[in-house]
Design an enzyme around this catalytic site. Sequence first.
Site, PDB file in Angstrom:
ATOM      1  NE  ARG A  91      72.437  47.250  25.122  1.00 54.27           N
ATOM      2  CZ  ARG A  91      72.971  48.399  25.455  1.00 54.27           C
ATOM      3  NH1 ARG A  91      73.766  49.007  24.635  1.00 54.27           N
ATOM      4  NH2 ARG A  91      72.725  48.953  26.619  1.00 54.27           N
ATOM      5  CE  LYS A  96      64.852  57.781  43.818  1.00 52.78           C
ATOM      6  NZ  LYS A  96      66.266  57.377  43.973  1.00 52.78           N
ATOM      7  CG  HIS A 104      62.445  51.635  47.409  1.00 52.42           C
ATOM      8  ND1 HIS A 104      63.252  52.623  46.939  1.00 52.42           N
ATOM      9  CD2 HIS A 104      63.019  51.213  48.558  1.00 52.42           C
ATOM     10  CE1 HIS A 104      64.278  52.789  47.752  1.00 52.42           C
ATOM     11  NE2 HIS A 104      64.162  51.950  48.753  1.00 52.42           N
ATOM     12  CD  GLU A 121      71.007  55.751  51.805  1.00 52.09           C
ATOM     13  OE1 GLU A 121      70.955  54.622  51.286  1.00 52.09           O
ATOM     14  OE2 GLU A 121      71.058  56.802  51.159  1.00 52.09           O
ATOM     15  CG  HIS A 172      63.354  57.648  48.853  1.00 51.45           C
ATOM     16  ND1 HIS A 172      62.460  57.047  48.000  1.00 51.45           N
ATOM     17  CD2 HIS A 172      64.580  57.231  48.457  1.00 51.45           C
ATOM     18  CE1 HIS A 172      63.121  56.286  47.139  1.00 51.45           C
ATOM     19  NE2 HIS A 172      64.413  56.391  47.390  1.00 51.45           N
ATOM     20  CE  LYS A 177      73.317  57.855  48.639  1.00 52.25           C
ATOM     21  NZ  LYS A 177      72.687  56.548  48.755  1.00 52.25           N
TER      22      LYS A 177
HETATM   23  C1  BG6 Z   1      67.412  54.739  46.347  1.00 46.96           C
HETATM   24  C2  BG6 Z   1      68.559  55.695  46.164  1.00 46.96           C
HETATM   25  O1  BG6 Z   1      66.244  55.270  45.778  1.00 46.96           O
HETATM   26  O2  BG6 Z   1      67.193  54.524  47.736  1.00 46.96           O
HETATM   27  C3  BG6 Z   1      69.803  55.148  46.835  1.00 46.96           C
HETATM   28  O3  BG6 Z   1      68.797  55.888  44.789  1.00 46.96           O
HETATM   29  C4  BG6 Z   1      69.529  54.826  48.280  1.00 46.96           C
HETATM   30  O4  BG6 Z   1      70.858  56.079  46.737  1.00 46.96           O
HETATM   31  C5  BG6 Z   1      68.289  53.946  48.410  1.00 46.96           C
HETATM   32  O5  BG6 Z   1      70.657  54.180  48.817  1.00 46.96           O
HETATM   33  C6  BG6 Z   1      67.904  53.785  49.868  1.00 46.96           C
HETATM   34  O6  BG6 Z   1      66.886  52.822  49.967  1.00 46.96           O
HETATM   35  P1  BG6 Z   1      66.707  51.991  51.300  1.00 46.96           P
HETATM   36  O7  BG6 Z   1      65.477  51.177  51.058  1.00 46.96           O
HETATM   37  O8  BG6 Z   1      67.939  51.177  51.487  1.00 46.96           O
HETATM   38  O9  BG6 Z   1      66.542  52.993  52.406  1.00 46.96           O
END
Ligand code: BG6
Length: 509
Positions: A61, A174, A204, A242, A266, A366
């Site tokens: 934007r 996503k 990813h 994480e 994931h 988390k």
């Molecule tokens: C993302 C989530 O898809 O993946 C995040 O939205 C998460 O919350 C992340 O932290 C984790 O990805 P990676 O590659 O760091 O394990």
Amino acid sequence: MTGPATLFSGSPTTNGMPPPLTIIIFGASGDLTHRKLLPALFDQAVDGLLHPETRIVGVARSPKTHGEFREEILTSVQTFSRYSGKLDLFPEFEKRIFYHAMTFEDPNGYNALRTTLLSEDFRNPTKGNVLYYLATPPSYFVPIIRNLGAYGLSAINESETPGEKGFTRIIVEKPFGHDLASAQDLNREVLQVFRENQVFRIDHYLGKETVQNIVVFRLSNPVFGSLWSNVHVKSVHITVHEAVGVEGRGAYFEEAGILRDMVQNHLFQLMTLTAMEPPVAFEAQAIRDEKVKVLRSLRPIRTEDIPRILVRGQYTVGEVAGVPVPGYRNEPKIPPTSDTPTFARIKVEVQNWRWAGVPFYLTAGKRMSRRETSIRIVFKEFPFALFRLAGCPGTVPNELVIRIQPNEGISLRFGIKRPGGQLVIDPVEMDFSYQTAYHDKAPDAYERLLHDAIAGDSTLFARNDEVERSWTFIAPLLGDISRLSPLRFYTAGTDGPEEQDRINDPDTA
Ligand code: BG6
């Protein structure tokens, strides 16, 4: 090799140099574009995996010149690229970066984009190939898709250059939907404008080397492949811990929670790759068919099962790696009474010939003590306890651990006789480490996924039925289930709530 390296001069992939194209990134001011997408494209260019005629157009934007956008990208590349030491190659890369200011609802913006794509400077060198990347907040996905359709941008090559078709593709970030109904709506919208083979739904995790290796490891090593079933496997534990919290994304996470943010996508990807049957061929259709079959085999969750198969948790104030961190309810934009889980463990059953009777435990959290993603396969012991009968204190179940990240590698645990006069069996490990075997830093997941989308290979992307199946399965856990599965609190920097062990059935864990 002699002479200095130049950009785009590296060796092409085994599939050859990818085609030239224009990549249009909607959401060019966002975090994803700056942390991941542009650094990944620069790294690919340095590796010689981006066609020299590629054009990259950032769309967002705020008004900005091409030069200002390029300066921002330079900072991103300096900070996040694998090749931040090769900035001498940036001037050549930045010539291909452009900026286009528009709001995502503005017809004039789409018309101007169309004019750009059809201009000689773009269409000729890129052969009319276009890849859109939706890197915006999800609420913009539908308006952008509709407008791409309405302004003839979804089949721009086909309409403008009959007989000389380029490709038009779209990558959708996503989250793909918020639940089954919204995923179906989004699929319907995108498939009204694009054909399925033009659509690349990103997860990813599929771009990570170690995730791709799950299938290669299983299916290229008879020693392991032949043990891969309920005959020998006792339980499977897929864990994504994480250390980070919600990282300034409080408003999004409060809506999503860990089940939508991590498990539906994931963790399910890790599970389907671990559990799927060997595909009839190593290609997109066959592999995705097998993954969908795993999702179809999952035992549906009944309301009465929820207390037995799910533990939900939320972190409270604590310390991660010695640094004090707030509790989830004290994070910005989080209501003080939030019931959103930041941790979940689910026990799932894959009801098919190969896996019946083997529990799969999926855990995501988390603000855990450390970052650790792994798949742990626990093998059955021999039915006859020879050594125990001979007075040995205990045997050691074999365990295979695939470390997805960090410290990527694979280890196998087995028991050996402790040297000495007494009969004692000790656990020991054989360990493979990527870092030791391959010293180079592996390409980022986004490099691989962008490369595949450019090459038209959708193996590492989710298909529409796969996405819808995963939402169907998890749906019973997404409503208000606080009475069936009360939130369990855990201190940030620990390994989650104590109650998580309750769902491990002692006979099968
Ligand atoms: C993302 C989530 O898809 O993946 C995040 O939205 C998460 O919350 C992340 O932290 C984790 O990805 P990676 O590659 O760091 O394990």
